[in-house]
Design a protein around this motif. Structure first.
Motif, short mmCIF file in Angstrom:
data_model
loop_
_atom_site.label_atom_id
_atom_site.label_comp_id
_atom_site.label_asym_id
_atom_site.label_seq_id
_atom_site.Cartn_x
_atom_site.Cartn_y
_atom_site.Cartn_z
N PHE A 105 12.77 -0.86 11.66
CA PHE A 105 14.01 -0.61 12.38
C PHE A 105 14.87 0.43 11.67
O PHE A 105 15.57 1.23 12.31
N SER A 106 14.82 0.44 10.35
CA SER A 106 15.67 1.36 9.59
C SER A 106 14.99 2.69 9.31
O SER A 106 15.65 3.64 8.86
N ALA A 107 13.69 2.82 9.59
CA ALA A 107 12.96 4.03 9.23
C ALA A 107 13.29 5.25 10.08
O ALA A 107 13.37 6.36 9.54
N GLY B 214 4.33 6.43 -1.98
CA GLY B 214 3.32 6.55 -0.93
C GLY B 214 3.35 7.88 -0.23
O GLY B 214 2.31 8.45 0.10
N GLY B 215 4.57 8.41 0.00
CA GLY B 215 4.69 9.71 0.66
C GLY B 215 4.08 10.82 -0.16
O GLY B 215 3.40 11.70 0.37
N MET C 255 4.69 5.53 5.06
CA MET C 255 4.59 4.26 5.79
C MET C 255 3.66 3.29 5.08
O MET C 255 3.96 2.09 4.98
N ILE C 256 2.55 3.79 4.59
CA ILE C 256 1.62 2.92 3.86
C ILE C 256 2.30 2.36 2.61
O ILE C 256 2.20 1.17 2.31
N GLY C 257 3.01 3.23 1.88
CA GLY C 257 3.73 2.77 0.70
C GLY C 257 4.80 1.76 1.04
O GLY C 257 5.00 0.77 0.33
N GLY C 258 5.50 1.98 2.17
CA GLY C 258 6.52 1.03 2.60
C GLY C 258 5.93 -0.31 2.98
O GLY C 258 6.51 -1.37 2.69
N GLN D 76 9.15 18.80 -7.31
CA GLN D 76 9.99 19.96 -7.06
C GLN D 76 9.27 20.96 -6.17
O GLN D 76 9.89 21.70 -5.41
N GLY D 77 7.94 20.96 -6.25
CA GLY D 77 7.15 21.86 -5.42
C GLY D 77 7.02 21.38 -3.98
O GLY D 77 6.44 22.07 -3.16
N GLY D 78 7.56 20.20 -3.69
CA GLY D 78 7.54 19.70 -2.32
C GLY D 78 6.25 18.99 -1.99
O GLY D 78 5.31 18.94 -2.77
N GLY D 79 6.21 18.44 -0.79
CA GLY D 79 5.01 17.79 -0.31
C GLY D 79 5.15 16.29 -0.21
O GLY D 79 4.96 15.58 -1.20
N MET D 80 5.52 15.80 0.98
CA MET D 80 5.61 14.37 1.25
C MET D 80 4.96 14.13 2.61
O MET D 80 5.10 14.94 3.53
N SER D 81 4.25 13.02 2.73
CA SER D 81 3.57 12.67 3.97
C SER D 81 4.24 11.46 4.59
O SER D 81 4.42 10.43 3.93
#
Length: 337
Positions: A140-142, A73-74, A113-116, A103-108
């Motif tokens: 709670f763990s995020a 999701g990220g 959160m949507i994926g979780g 490897q090029g990076g990029g997470m939202s």
């Protein structure tokens, strides 16, 4: 980091272990690993001392599902919300598609959160658990995972802050910004006195004094917004949830509280973070991250209202109390002959 001209020049190597170019272990990857390990510890504790129907032995399965959902999701969130051009980028070498180029990076974080959320729904349905309570466990763990993730963003020199005065006590100069600013890059070449060497950033991080002096002479000083986010979106949000979940709460209320507190912290911190160059500020002078936080805030309020209205059972708690956790359901007795 090196102290220069009343500001910190960012010289941190993003690799925890570098045996060859590009690998194998970055601090960014270790931050995710540490975040998921801490999530496992917290969820296991809740299943042992709080009101929980989730067997402790299933905590690892839940965290594994969360890890997959958050990472997928990220990444998709980063592509869809910030970099849709990656959908059209293909190459002749692995991983061939821009979307898969982790490897090029990029997470939202919003995409994570949507994926979780989707991962918790599938897990709760498969294992006959309360979905609101499973959301509470994830919420709670995020924050601790977000804390280490933002520290890794700072180590990488990404998601930099907006310009600030050079005499600001926390001002930082990020050499990584040269990649997005041709004028500053040319100014650094001039200050250096010759063309920058290949992999100049590696040389700078390795202690090349001449490169560091040239960078310090031309780079803007910026807010370390990644560190602000680590405190605001990570530690403060976790402290709020820690206080709220001293005793069992209506299932879903912790997830709602997370959405509200995270959204408020993100809305505030975005005023110090440099908007993505290709997006800039949008309607009413807000960034893309702020606009994404507004529906998250409304979602959190709605979740708490629904939990109270439908009187979801009181679940969870991270410390021991006078409550008695519910016993697991008895296995069905097979019919007699």
């Amino acid at each position: 980091m090196t102290l220069t001209l009343a500001a910190w020049l960012h010289t941190i190597d993003p690799y925890a272990i570098k045996l060859w170019e590009g690998g194998p272990i970055r601090w960014y990857g270790l931050s995710y690993l540490l975040g998921f390990l801490l999530a496992l510890f917290l969820i296991k504790r809740i299943t042992r001392v709080g009101v929980s129907t989730l067997p402790t032995a299933r905590a690892g399965d839940l965290v594994l599902n969360l890890a997959i959902g958050i990472v997928v999701g990220g990444r998709l969130g980063s592509v869809l919300f910030y970099n849709p051009h990656l959908l059209r980028e293909f190459s002749d070498s692995a991983p061939y598609w821009g979307v898969l180029d982790l490897q090029g990076g990029g997470m939202s974080s919003h995409g994570g959160m949507i994926g979780g959320i989707l991962a918790t729904y599938l897990f709760a349905r498969r294992h006959q658990q309360s979905w609101p309570f499973t959301l509470d466990l994830m919420a709670f763990s995020a924050p601790l995972g977000l804390f280490f993730g933002r520290l890794a963003n700072f180590i990488n020199g990404e998601l930099v802050g907006r310009p600030t005065a050079p005499d600001f006590p926390l001002a930082v100069q990020f050499p990584q910004t040269l990649y997005d600013n041709p004028d500053t890059y040319r100014a650094m070449v001039q200050a250096y006195g010759q063309e920058l060497p290949p992999h100049w950033l590696d040389h700078l991080q390795a202690g090349n004094v001449k490169l560091q002096q040239a960078a310090a002479a031309v780079l803007e000083t910026r807010h370390p917004s990644q560190l602000y986010a680590a405190v605001l979106e990570g530690l403060i949000v976790f402290a709020v949830l820690l206080w709220l979940w001293r005793k069992p709460r209506r299932a879903g209320s912790i997830a709602g509280a997370f959405c509200i507190t995270y959204a408020v912290m993100r809305l505030f911190n975005e005023f110090f973070r440099q908007p993505d160059a290709h997006l800039g500020l949008q309607a009413w002078g807000l960034s893309r991250g702020q606009w994404l936080s507004i529906p998250l805030l409304l979602l959190g309020i709605s979740v708490i209202i629904l939990a109270v209205r439908f009187k979801t059972p009181r679940m969870g708690a991270w410390r021991r109390g006078p409550w008695t956790p519910p016993l697991p359901a008895e296995p069905a007795t097979p019919p007699g002959p």
